[in-house]
Design a protein around this motif. Sequence first.
Motif, PDB file in Angstrom:
ATOM      1  N   VAL A  35      16.415  75.296  48.094  1.00  0.00           N
ATOM      2  CA  VAL A  35      17.040  73.989  48.280  1.00  0.00           C
ATOM      3  C   VAL A  35      17.514  73.849  49.726  1.00  0.00           C
ATOM      4  N   SER A  36      17.262  72.697  50.307  1.00  0.00           N
ATOM      5  CA  SER A  36      17.643  72.445  51.689  1.00  0.00           C
ATOM      6  C   SER A  36      19.145  72.604  51.912  1.00  0.00           C
ATOM      7  N   CYS A  37      19.523  73.295  52.980  1.00  0.00           N
ATOM      8  CA  CYS A  37      20.937  73.445  53.353  1.00  0.00           C
ATOM      9  C   CYS A  37      21.568  72.067  53.536  1.00  0.00           C
ATOM     10  N   ALA A  38      20.759  71.125  54.060  1.00  0.00           N
ATOM     11  CA  ALA A  38      21.266  69.786  54.352  1.00  0.00           C
ATOM     12  C   ALA A  38      21.719  69.042  53.094  1.00  0.00           C
ATOM     13  N   GLU A  39      21.136  69.383  51.959  1.00  0.00           N
ATOM     14  CA  GLU A  39      21.524  68.743  50.692  1.00  0.00           C
ATOM     15  C   GLU A  39      23.015  68.895  50.424  1.00  0.00           C
ATOM     16  N   CYS A  40      23.558  70.020  50.838  1.00  0.00           N
ATOM     17  CA  CYS A  40      24.958  70.310  50.536  1.00  0.00           C
ATOM     18  C   CYS A  40      25.832  70.386  51.781  1.00  0.00           C
ATOM     19  N   HIS A  41      25.251  70.729  52.920  1.00  0.00           N
ATOM     20  CA  HIS A  41      26.069  70.879  54.127  1.00  0.00           C
ATOM     21  C   HIS A  41      25.854  69.742  55.119  1.00  0.00           C
ATOM     22  N   GLY A  42      25.125  68.723  54.700  1.00  0.00           N
ATOM     23  CA  GLY A  42      24.951  67.559  55.561  1.00  0.00           C
ATOM     24  C   GLY A  42      23.873  67.770  56.610  1.00  0.00           C
ATOM     25  N   GLY A  64      30.076  70.386  49.686  1.00  0.00           N
ATOM     26  CA  GLY A  64      29.540  71.478  50.503  1.00  0.00           C
ATOM     27  C   GLY A  64      30.387  71.545  51.755  1.00  0.00           C
ATOM     28  N   PRO A  65      30.937  72.722  52.091  1.00  0.00           N
ATOM     29  CA  PRO A  65      31.862  72.791  53.227  1.00  0.00           C
ATOM     30  C   PRO A  65      31.182  72.581  54.588  1.00  0.00           C
ATOM     31  N   ASP A  66      31.997  72.233  55.553  1.00  0.00           N
ATOM     32  CA  ASP A  66      31.582  72.145  56.960  1.00  0.00           C
ATOM     33  C   ASP A  66      31.247  73.560  57.440  1.00  0.00           C
ATOM     34  N   LYS A  69      31.351  75.698  62.292  1.00  0.00           N
ATOM     35  CA  LYS A  69      32.094  76.721  63.032  1.00  0.00           C
ATOM     36  C   LYS A  69      31.936  78.115  62.436  1.00  0.00           C
ATOM     37  N   GLU A  70      31.025  78.246  61.526  1.00  0.00           N
ATOM     38  CA  GLU A  70      30.753  79.559  60.926  1.00  0.00           C
ATOM     39  C   GLU A  70      30.192  80.509  61.986  1.00  0.00           C
ATOM     40  N   THR A  71      30.573  81.770  61.914  1.00  0.00           N
ATOM     41  CA  THR A  71      29.967  82.749  62.825  1.00  0.00           C
ATOM     42  C   THR A  71      28.613  83.155  62.260  1.00  0.00           C
ATOM     43  N   ASN A  77      25.961  86.644  55.834  1.00  0.00           N
ATOM     44  CA  ASN A  77      26.624  87.095  54.625  1.00  0.00           C
ATOM     45  C   ASN A  77      26.551  86.047  53.504  1.00  0.00           C
ATOM     46  N   SER A  78      26.853  84.799  53.826  1.00  0.00           N
ATOM     47  CA  SER A  78      26.837  83.737  52.805  1.00  0.00           C
ATOM     48  C   SER A  78      25.454  83.520  52.218  1.00  0.00           C
ATOM     49  N   VAL A  79      24.459  83.477  53.095  1.00  0.00           N
ATOM     50  CA  VAL A  79      23.106  83.183  52.657  1.00  0.00           C
ATOM     51  C   VAL A  79      22.568  84.287  51.742  1.00  0.00           C
ATOM     52  N   TYR A  82      25.592  85.799  46.281  1.00  0.00           N
ATOM     53  CA  TYR A  82      25.712  84.837  45.190  1.00  0.00           C
ATOM     54  C   TYR A  82      27.048  84.105  45.300  1.00  0.00           C
ATOM     55  N   HIS A  83      27.002  82.821  44.984  1.00  0.00           N
ATOM     56  CA  HIS A  83      28.208  81.994  44.986  1.00  0.00           C
ATOM     57  C   HIS A  83      28.274  81.218  43.688  1.00  0.00           C
ATOM     58  N   LYS A  84      29.359  80.490  43.552  1.00  0.00           N
ATOM     59  CA  LYS A  84      29.495  79.643  42.374  1.00  0.00           C
ATOM     60  C   LYS A  84      28.475  78.507  42.401  1.00  0.00           C
ATOM     61  N   ILE A  85      28.323  77.900  43.534  1.00  0.00           N
ATOM     62  CA  ILE A  85      27.467  76.718  43.629  1.00  0.00           C
ATOM     63  C   ILE A  85      26.243  76.972  44.518  1.00  0.00           C
ATOM     64  N   MET A  86      26.507  77.498  45.676  1.00  0.00           N
ATOM     65  CA  MET A  86      25.412  77.699  46.628  1.00  0.00           C
ATOM     66  C   MET A  86      24.419  78.737  46.123  1.00  0.00           C
ATOM     67  N   PRO A  87      23.126  78.422  46.224  1.00  0.00           N
ATOM     68  CA  PRO A  87      22.138  79.412  45.780  1.00  0.00           C
ATOM     69  C   PRO A  87      22.034  80.586  46.745  1.00  0.00           C
ATOM     70  N   ARG A  88      21.484  81.664  46.267  1.00  0.00           N
ATOM     71  CA  ARG A  88      21.209  82.790  47.144  1.00  0.00           C
ATOM     72  C   ARG A  88      19.821  82.591  47.753  1.00  0.00           C
ATOM     73  N   TYR A  89      19.687  82.919  49.028  1.00  0.00           N
ATOM     74  CA  TYR A  89      18.405  82.746  49.704  1.00  0.00           C
ATOM     75  C   TYR A  89      17.839  84.101  50.084  1.00  0.00           C
ATOM     76  N   TYR A  90      16.535  84.110  50.296  1.00  0.00           N
ATOM     77  CA  TYR A  90      15.894  85.328  50.782  1.00  0.00           C
ATOM     78  C   TYR A  90      15.360  85.067  52.178  1.00  0.00           C
TER      79      TYR A  90
HETATM   80  C1  HEC Z   1      23.574  73.516  46.280  1.00  0.00           C
HETATM   81  C2  HEC Z   1      24.371  73.269  47.457  1.00  0.00           C
HETATM   82  C3  HEC Z   1      24.249  74.216  48.651  1.00  0.00           C
HETATM   83  C4  HEC Z   1      23.103  74.561  49.340  1.00  0.00           C
HETATM   84  C5  HEC Z   1      21.693  74.110  49.072  1.00  0.00           C
HETATM   85  C6  HEC Z   1      23.534  75.436  50.430  1.00  0.00           C
HETATM   86  N1  HEC Z   1      24.895  75.608  50.374  1.00  0.00           N
HETATM   87 FE1  HEC Z   1      25.994  76.756  51.604  1.00  0.00          FE
HETATM   88  N2  HEC Z   1      27.638  76.424  50.454  1.00  0.00           N
HETATM   89  C7  HEC Z   1      27.719  75.541  49.393  1.00  0.00           C
HETATM   90  C8  HEC Z   1      29.040  75.617  48.789  1.00  0.00           C
HETATM   91  C9  HEC Z   1      29.547  74.767  47.629  1.00  0.00           C
HETATM   92  C10 HEC Z   1      29.745  76.595  49.512  1.00  0.00           C
HETATM   93  C11 HEC Z   1      31.165  77.125  49.233  1.00  0.00           C
HETATM   94  C12 HEC Z   1      30.997  78.373  48.383  1.00  0.00           C
HETATM   95  C13 HEC Z   1      30.574  78.028  46.969  1.00  0.00           C
HETATM   96  O1  HEC Z   1      31.406  77.524  46.205  1.00  0.00           O
HETATM   97  O2  HEC Z   1      29.385  78.201  46.625  1.00  0.00           O
HETATM   98  C14 HEC Z   1      28.839  77.065  50.572  1.00  0.00           C
HETATM   99  C15 HEC Z   1      29.174  77.996  51.534  1.00  0.00           C
HETATM  100  C16 HEC Z   1      28.412  78.264  52.664  1.00  0.00           C
HETATM  101  C17 HEC Z   1      28.851  79.035  53.797  1.00  0.00           C
HETATM  102  C18 HEC Z   1      30.225  79.673  53.945  1.00  0.00           C
HETATM  103  C19 HEC Z   1      31.183  78.617  54.415  1.00  0.00           C
HETATM  104  C20 HEC Z   1      32.454  78.516  53.619  1.00  0.00           C
HETATM  105  O3  HEC Z   1      33.345  77.775  54.060  1.00  0.00           O
HETATM  106  O4  HEC Z   1      32.575  79.159  52.551  1.00  0.00           O
HETATM  107  C21 HEC Z   1      27.819  79.073  54.700  1.00  0.00           C
HETATM  108  C22 HEC Z   1      27.807  79.734  56.062  1.00  0.00           C
HETATM  109  C23 HEC Z   1      26.720  78.337  54.106  1.00  0.00           C
HETATM  110  N3  HEC Z   1      27.106  77.864  52.876  1.00  0.00           N
HETATM  111  C24 HEC Z   1      25.481  78.145  54.707  1.00  0.00           C
HETATM  112  C25 HEC Z   1      24.369  77.615  54.062  1.00  0.00           C
HETATM  113  C26 HEC Z   1      23.012  77.636  54.581  1.00  0.00           C
HETATM  114  C27 HEC Z   1      22.619  78.181  55.947  1.00  0.00           C
HETATM  115  C28 HEC Z   1      22.225  77.067  53.625  1.00  0.00           C
HETATM  116  C29 HEC Z   1      20.711  76.944  53.632  1.00  0.00           C
HETATM  117  C30 HEC Z   1      19.959  78.174  53.842  1.00  0.00           C
HETATM  118  C31 HEC Z   1      23.093  76.662  52.523  1.00  0.00           C
HETATM  119  N4  HEC Z   1      24.377  77.022  52.817  1.00  0.00           N
HETATM  120  C32 HEC Z   1      22.678  76.001  51.378  1.00  0.00           C
HETATM  121  C33 HEC Z   1      26.695  74.745  48.929  1.00  0.00           C
HETATM  122  C34 HEC Z   1      25.363  74.871  49.309  1.00  0.00           C
END
Ligand code: HEC
Length: 118
Positions: A35-42, A64-66, A69-71, A77-79, A82-90
């Motif tokens: 899923v595109s990062c932009a879908e959730c992070h703008g 989806g958070p701003d 300013k992430e390092t 680490n985030s990518v 596993y998170h509650k909402i954000m998918p894990r990427y490879y």
């Molecule tokens: C389905 C929505 C979704 C997608 C797609 C997604 N994210 Fe996220 N992301 C989130 C959410 C919501 C959080 C906060 C942690 C949580 O609850 O999952 C997060 C947290 C983060 C964080 C940590 C920032 C924080 O304040 O916790 C980073 C960095 C990040 N995402 C980067 C990415 C990148 C890069 C991609 C694409 C490869 C991506 N995300 C795709 C929803 C998403």
Amino acid sequence: MKYLWFLLPFLLSANEDFISHYEYGEMLYQQPRGVSCAECHGKNGEGRIIVEFRDIHGKKVLRGPDIRKETLASMINSVNNYHKIMPRYYLTDEEVKAIYDYLQKKNSTYLAETNTTQ
Ligand code: HEC
């Protein structure tokens, strides 16, 4: 539709060897094998509302958070986790770095303006 074939040579040459690091990062941010990062992070990593809904406790907003300013380390680490909402990427560290560099460059004005000396 009729004129779209003009774009074909550009589309065909859009592979890694012919695009810049910036374009590569942009491509990965938008299509990261999942899923595109932009879908959730703008569009620029500024964050956005994913969905608004109502349950018995009232109105809920899922956001989806701003991430501007992430390092790099925290992005890797985030990518990879596993998170509650954000998918894990490879994605490899190099690929995450391309995304990171893309966001840094795209937001350079914002980052310079808000970078207060502590
Ligand atoms: C389905 C929505 C979704 C997608 C797609 C997604 N994210 Fe996220 N992301 C989130 C959410 C919501 C959080 C906060 C942690 C949580 O609850 O999952 C997060 C947290 C983060 C964080 C940590 C920032 C924080 O304040 O916790 C980073 C960095 C990040 N995402 C980067 C990415 C990148 C890069 C991609 C694409 C490869 C991506 N995300 C795709 C929803 C998403």
